[in-house]
Structure formats: C-alpha cells, structure tokens
Design a protein around this motif. Sequence first.
Motif, PDB file in Angstrom:
ATOM      1  N   ASP A 167     -73.875   7.970  74.290  1.00 25.21           N
ATOM      2  CA  ASP A 167     -75.168   7.313  74.177  1.00 25.21           C
ATOM      3  C   ASP A 167     -75.962   7.904  73.014  1.00 25.21           C
ATOM      4  O   ASP A 167     -75.908   9.101  72.753  1.00 25.21           O
ATOM      5  N   ARG A 168     -76.725   7.075  72.331  1.00 24.80           N
ATOM      6  CA  ARG A 168     -77.495   7.514  71.154  1.00 24.80           C
ATOM      7  C   ARG A 168     -78.416   8.691  71.464  1.00 24.80           C
ATOM      8  O   ARG A 168     -78.658   9.547  70.623  1.00 24.80           O
ATOM      9  N   ASN A 169     -78.943   8.769  72.683  1.00 21.82           N
ATOM     10  CA  ASN A 169     -79.837   9.863  73.067  1.00 21.82           C
ATOM     11  C   ASN A 169     -79.111  11.211  73.128  1.00 21.82           C
ATOM     12  O   ASN A 169     -79.751  12.256  73.088  1.00 21.82           O
ATOM     13  N   LEU A 170     -77.803  11.180  73.251  1.00 26.47           N
ATOM     14  CA  LEU A 170     -77.027  12.415  73.330  1.00 26.47           C
ATOM     15  C   LEU A 170     -76.441  12.821  71.977  1.00 26.47           C
ATOM     16  O   LEU A 170     -75.834  13.862  71.846  1.00 26.47           O
ATOM     17  N   GLN A 171     -76.629  11.994  70.974  1.00 31.59           N
ATOM     18  CA  GLN A 171     -76.087  12.276  69.652  1.00 31.59           C
ATOM     19  C   GLN A 171     -77.047  13.143  68.841  1.00 31.59           C
ATOM     20  O   GLN A 171     -78.256  13.062  69.016  1.00 31.59           O
ATOM     21  N   ARG A 172     -76.476  13.956  67.960  1.00 25.26           N
ATOM     22  CA  ARG A 172     -77.272  14.783  67.048  1.00 25.26           C
ATOM     23  C   ARG A 172     -76.617  14.742  65.682  1.00 25.26           C
ATOM     24  O   ARG A 172     -75.411  14.559  65.565  1.00 25.26           O
ATOM     25  N   TYR A 173     -77.429  14.950  64.670  1.00 21.20           N
ATOM     26  CA  TYR A 173     -76.947  14.977  63.291  1.00 21.20           C
ATOM     27  C   TYR A 173     -77.425  16.250  62.615  1.00 21.20           C
ATOM     28  O   TYR A 173     -78.614  16.551  62.648  1.00 21.20           O
ATOM     29  N   TYR A 174     -76.495  16.969  61.992  1.00 22.10           N
ATOM     30  CA  TYR A 174     -76.813  18.163  61.213  1.00 22.10           C
ATOM     31  C   TYR A 174     -76.233  17.991  59.820  1.00 22.10           C
ATOM     32  O   TYR A 174     -75.030  17.788  59.665  1.00 22.10           O
ATOM     33  N   GLN A 175     -77.086  18.080  58.807  1.00 27.00           N
ATOM     34  CA  GLN A 175     -76.618  17.989  57.432  1.00 27.00           C
ATOM     35  C   GLN A 175     -76.241  19.370  56.945  1.00 27.00           C
ATOM     36  O   GLN A 175     -76.979  20.338  57.155  1.00 27.00           O
ATOM     37  N   GLN A 176     -75.105  19.462  56.282  1.00 27.64           N
ATOM     38  CA  GLN A 176     -74.685  20.737  55.729  1.00 27.64           C
ATOM     39  C   GLN A 176     -75.423  20.967  54.418  1.00 27.64           C
ATOM     40  O   GLN A 176     -75.234  20.236  53.448  1.00 27.64           O
ATOM     41  N   VAL A 177     -76.313  21.964  54.415  1.00 26.63           N
ATOM     42  CA  VAL A 177     -77.113  22.294  53.242  1.00 26.63           C
ATOM     43  C   VAL A 177     -76.271  23.075  52.241  1.00 26.63           C
ATOM     44  O   VAL A 177     -76.294  22.820  51.045  1.00 26.63           O
ATOM     45  N   ASN A 178     -75.536  24.049  52.746  1.00 27.44           N
ATOM     46  CA  ASN A 178     -74.604  24.851  51.947  1.00 27.44           C
ATOM     47  C   ASN A 178     -73.584  25.439  52.908  1.00 27.44           C
ATOM     48  O   ASN A 178     -73.554  25.068  54.084  1.00 27.44           O
ATOM     49  N   ASP A 179     -72.760  26.365  52.438  1.00 30.28           N
ATOM     50  CA  ASP A 179     -71.706  26.930  53.283  1.00 30.28           C
ATOM     51  C   ASP A 179     -72.240  27.674  54.507  1.00 30.28           C
ATOM     52  O   ASP A 179     -71.512  27.882  55.465  1.00 30.28           O
ATOM     53  N   ASN A 180     -73.506  28.090  54.480  1.00 35.39           N
ATOM     54  CA  ASN A 180     -74.042  28.927  55.546  1.00 35.39           C
ATOM     55  C   ASN A 180     -75.211  28.320  56.300  1.00 35.39           C
ATOM     56  O   ASN A 180     -75.838  29.005  57.094  1.00 35.39           O
ATOM     57  N   GLU A 181     -75.542  27.060  56.063  1.00 37.07           N
ATOM     58  CA  GLU A 181     -76.756  26.509  56.652  1.00 37.07           C
ATOM     59  C   GLU A 181     -76.605  25.025  57.004  1.00 37.07           C
ATOM     60  O   GLU A 181     -76.062  24.242  56.234  1.00 37.07           O
ATOM     61  N   LEU A 182     -77.120  24.676  58.196  1.00 36.16           N
ATOM     62  CA  LEU A 182     -77.187  23.287  58.648  1.00 36.16           C
ATOM     63  C   LEU A 182     -78.644  22.906  58.851  1.00 36.16           C
ATOM     64  O   LEU A 182     -79.455  23.733  59.254  1.00 36.16           O
ATOM     65  N   LEU A 183     -78.970  21.648  58.616  1.00 34.38           N
ATOM     66  CA  LEU A 183     -80.328  21.129  58.796  1.00 34.38           C
ATOM     67  C   LEU A 183     -80.282  20.002  59.818  1.00 34.38           C
ATOM     68  O   LEU A 183     -79.531  19.030  59.645  1.00 34.38           O
ATOM     69  N   LEU A 184     -81.075  20.123  60.889  1.00 37.53           N
ATOM     70  CA  LEU A 184     -81.149  19.073  61.901  1.00 37.53           C
ATOM     71  C   LEU A 184     -81.810  17.836  61.299  1.00 37.53           C
ATOM     72  O   LEU A 184     -82.874  17.925  60.687  1.00 37.53           O
ATOM     73  N   LEU A 185     -81.179  16.681  61.493  1.00 34.76           N
ATOM     74  CA  LEU A 185     -81.729  15.410  61.019  1.00 34.76           C
ATOM     75  C   LEU A 185     -82.224  14.609  62.219  1.00 34.76           C
ATOM     76  O   LEU A 185     -81.861  14.886  63.366  1.00 34.76           O
TER      77      LEU A 185
END
Length: 147
Positions: free
Chosen positions: A110-128
């Motif tokens: 379900d869409r409510n259970l989905q999450r998106y994280y963008q890879q900023v670099n090799d050591n960091e993710l950003l929640l979208l």
Amino acid sequence: MKYLPLLLLPVVFAACQSSGTTAGQSDNTAVNPASDTATTVTYSGTLPCADCEGIVTELTLQRLPENHFILKETYQGKNQTFPSEGTYTIVHGTPADPGATVIHLNPDKDRNLQRYYQQVNDNELLLLDADQKTIQSGHNYTLKKVL
C-alpha cells in the motif's frame, strides 16, 4: 555459404544480452556505490517528528537474497519503536532529477507503507515525500551510513 549460420551465431547471442536500466525504470541491483561490495549496509539518523523530539531511524539494506530491508523507527520522548521490513527496489530518476538514484521501500505494498530515500552520495540518504520530491523544510531528513 554453408558457414553462414555459424557466423550469425555470435550476433544472435550478443543481441539477446540485457542492456542497462534506463531513467525512470527500476532494477534490483545493490545500492549505487560501485566500490561498495558489502551485501548489507546500514544508515541511521534522527528525522523530524510533528509531536515528539525526533524519530531515531535505522535502515538496513540487504542485497542478498532479494533486496530486503529492515527499518526501525523509535519516537523520542514516547518510548515507542516501530519495526518494519520488506523488499526494496532501486529506481533511477525523480521528477526533479532524472539522474537520481532512489531506494523505494515496499514497492508492492500500500502507498502508505512505501518510503523513498534518494542516495545523496556513498554515505548519505535523503528521505523524499510520497511523490519522490524533496521535502521542503528547514529540518534535516538525512540518514548517514553507519561504518
């Protein structure tokens, strides 16, 4: 002329091989860093919370056997922890950045259970946000790789 079928055989094999993933499509390869050969990687950080001091978040991505993730979110000041797990895919491209690499948690749920994280670099993710866009806020929505 009798050797023509043998000469065409390498061409047929080359044509049948898979090419890379194009923008906007997903693949099930490991998290982006080409130099990272680990099968498990963990990111952590404290994300903003509307009604608490922050959400201590730990995201573990396991490449094998089938792109599995474990997410643990602990709400500070409330002593509540919400663990979840499932599968993830790697998606290339967002509405704002066609070259972005995004980790999509629970793509089959379900869409409510989905999450998106963008890879900023090799050591960091950003929640979208749910539309794969950057969250417009002065707060920190990043998770750092745990070494």
